[in-house]
Design a protein around this motif. Structure first.
Motif, PDB file in Angstrom:
ATOM      1  N   VAL A   1       2.565  -8.769   6.392  1.00 52.41           N
ATOM      2  CA  VAL A   1       3.358  -7.872   5.867  1.00 52.41           C
ATOM      3  C   VAL A   1       3.041  -6.255   4.968  1.00 52.41           C
ATOM      4  N   LEU A   2       2.322  -6.581   4.246  1.00 55.51           N
ATOM      5  CA  LEU A   2       2.291  -4.664   3.491  1.00 55.51           C
ATOM      6  C   LEU A   2       1.351  -4.040   3.910  1.00 55.51           C
ATOM      7  N   ASN A   3       1.431  -2.683   3.483  1.00 60.28           N
ATOM      8  CA  ASN A   3       1.619  -2.057   4.581  1.00 60.28           C
ATOM      9  C   ASN A   3       1.062  -0.423   3.602  1.00 60.28           C
ATOM     10  N   THR A   4       0.859   0.666   4.141  1.00 64.50           N
ATOM     11  CA  THR A   4       0.925   1.988   3.042  1.00 64.50           C
ATOM     12  C   THR A   4       2.402   2.054   2.426  1.00 64.50           C
ATOM     13  N   GLU A   5       3.017   2.081   2.990  1.00 64.74           N
ATOM     14  CA  GLU A   5       4.595   2.328   2.126  1.00 64.74           C
ATOM     15  C   GLU A   5       4.969   0.909   1.066  1.00 64.74           C
ATOM     16  N   ASN A   6       5.127  -0.329   1.337  1.00 62.60           N
ATOM     17  CA  ASN A   6       5.161  -0.929   0.485  1.00 62.60           C
ATOM     18  C   ASN A   6       3.907  -1.433  -0.790  1.00 62.60           C
ATOM     19  N   LEU A   7       3.108  -0.720  -0.205  1.00 65.97           N
ATOM     20  CA  LEU A   7       1.602  -0.638  -1.085  1.00 65.97           C
ATOM     21  C   LEU A   7       2.378   0.616  -2.137  1.00 65.97           C
ATOM     22  N   LYS A   8       2.737   1.475  -1.537  1.00 70.39           N
ATOM     23  CA  LYS A   8       2.492   2.602  -2.320  1.00 70.39           C
ATOM     24  C   LYS A   8       3.141   2.293  -4.097  1.00 70.39           C
ATOM     25  N   PRO A   9       4.371   1.333  -4.293  1.00 72.12           N
ATOM     26  CA  PRO A   9       4.836   1.612  -5.933  1.00 72.12           C
ATOM     27  C   PRO A   9       3.560   0.324  -6.173  1.00 72.12           C
ATOM     28  N   LEU A  10       3.416  -0.376  -5.812  1.00 69.84           N
ATOM     29  CA  LEU A  10       2.020  -1.362  -6.521  1.00 69.84           C
ATOM     30  C   LEU A  10       0.580   0.042  -7.337  1.00 69.84           C
ATOM     31  N   LEU A  11       0.549   0.941  -6.729  1.00 69.43           N
ATOM     32  CA  LEU A  11      -0.199   2.153  -7.585  1.00 69.43           C
ATOM     33  C   LEU A  11       0.042   2.465  -8.501  1.00 69.43           C
ATOM     34  N   HIS A  12      -0.866   3.025  -9.184  1.00 68.24           N
ATOM     35  CA  HIS A  12      -1.004   3.481 -10.528  1.00 68.24           C
ATOM     36  C   HIS A  12      -1.695   3.519 -10.934  1.00 68.24           C
ATOM     37  N   ASP A  13      -2.105   5.457 -11.478  1.00 70.41           N
ATOM     38  CA  ASP A  13      -3.849   5.322 -12.302  1.00 70.41           C
ATOM     39  C   ASP A  13      -4.101   4.603 -13.244  1.00 70.41           C
ATOM     40  N   LYS A  14      -3.950   3.535 -13.870  1.00 71.33           N
ATOM     41  CA  LYS A  14      -4.541   2.494 -14.805  1.00 71.33           C
ATOM     42  C   LYS A  14      -4.927   1.509 -14.017  1.00 71.33           C
ATOM     43  N   LEU A  15      -4.386   1.254 -12.764  1.00 74.69           N
ATOM     44  CA  LEU A  15      -5.365   0.503 -11.808  1.00 74.69           C
ATOM     45  C   LEU A  15      -6.370   0.340 -11.812  1.00 74.69           C
ATOM     46  N   GLU A  16      -7.585  -1.029 -12.118  1.00 78.25           N
ATOM     47  CA  GLU A  16      -8.695  -0.860 -11.816  1.00 78.25           C
ATOM     48  C   GLU A  16      -9.201  -1.838 -10.793  1.00 78.25           C
ATOM     49  N   PHE A  17      -7.786  -2.959 -10.358  1.00 78.30           N
ATOM     50  CA  PHE A  17      -8.379  -3.907  -9.906  1.00 78.30           C
ATOM     51  C   PHE A  17      -7.610  -4.049  -8.573  1.00 78.30           C
ATOM     52  N   LEU A  18      -8.206  -3.901  -7.585  1.00 80.66           N
ATOM     53  CA  LEU A  18      -7.264  -4.363  -6.233  1.00 80.66           C
ATOM     54  C   LEU A  18      -7.195  -4.829  -5.294  1.00 80.66           C
ATOM     55  N   ASP A  19      -7.190  -6.236  -5.342  1.00 78.49           N
ATOM     56  CA  ASP A  19      -7.562  -7.121  -3.653  1.00 78.49           C
ATOM     57  C   ASP A  19      -6.595  -7.325  -2.551  1.00 78.49           C
ATOM     58  N   ILE A  20      -6.908  -6.809  -1.950  1.00 76.92           N
ATOM     59  CA  ILE A  20      -5.589  -6.787  -0.466  1.00 76.92           C
ATOM     60  C   ILE A  20      -6.124  -7.225   0.688  1.00 76.92           C
ATOM     61  N   ARG A  21      -7.291  -8.390   0.634  1.00 76.11           N
ATOM     62  CA  ARG A  21      -7.909  -8.756   1.523  1.00 76.11           C
ATOM     63  C   ARG A  21      -7.293  -9.308   2.974  1.00 76.11           C
ATOM     64  N   PHE A  22      -7.541  -9.528   4.061  1.00 81.07           N
ATOM     65  CA  PHE A  22      -6.311  -9.661   4.961  1.00 81.07           C
ATOM     66  C   PHE A  22      -5.576  -9.738   5.496  1.00 81.07           C
ATOM     67  N   CYS A  23      -5.036  -8.126   4.671  1.00 86.26           N
ATOM     68  CA  CYS A  23      -3.723  -7.795   5.246  1.00 86.26           C
ATOM     69  C   CYS A  23      -3.980  -6.972   6.671  1.00 86.26           C
ATOM     70  N   LYS A  24      -3.233  -7.665   7.338  1.00 87.90           N
ATOM     71  CA  LYS A  24      -3.840  -7.312   8.307  1.00 87.90           C
ATOM     72  C   LYS A  24      -2.607  -5.802   9.093  1.00 87.90           C
TER      73      LYS A  24
END
Length: 71
Positions: A1-24
């Protein structure tokens, strides 16, 4: 279900770790957005994201602080 639009609110400039494995639904535009919004990203996990293409002719992405990339 994760795509560009619903990923965007989760992103910020302090983010150091992002695991989006198997997000089709993750595509190249989502990773470009991560690059723009998350300059301090140190770990990025992308394996199993079957819709990522990044052809050789495209501009390379640069994550200045990236230490771990699993693709």
């Amino acid at each position: 279900v994760l795509n560009t639009e619903n990923l965007k609110p989760l992103l910020h400039d302090k983010l150091e770790f992002l695991d989006i494995r198997f997000c089709k639904n993750i595509r190249d535009d989502a990773i470009k957005l991560v690059q723009q919004i998350c300059p301090n990203l140190r770990e990025l996990y992308l394996s199993g994201c079957e819709n990522l293409v990044f052809p050789a002719s495209s501009q390379q992405l640069k994550f200045e602080k990236l230490v771990v990339l699993e693709a």
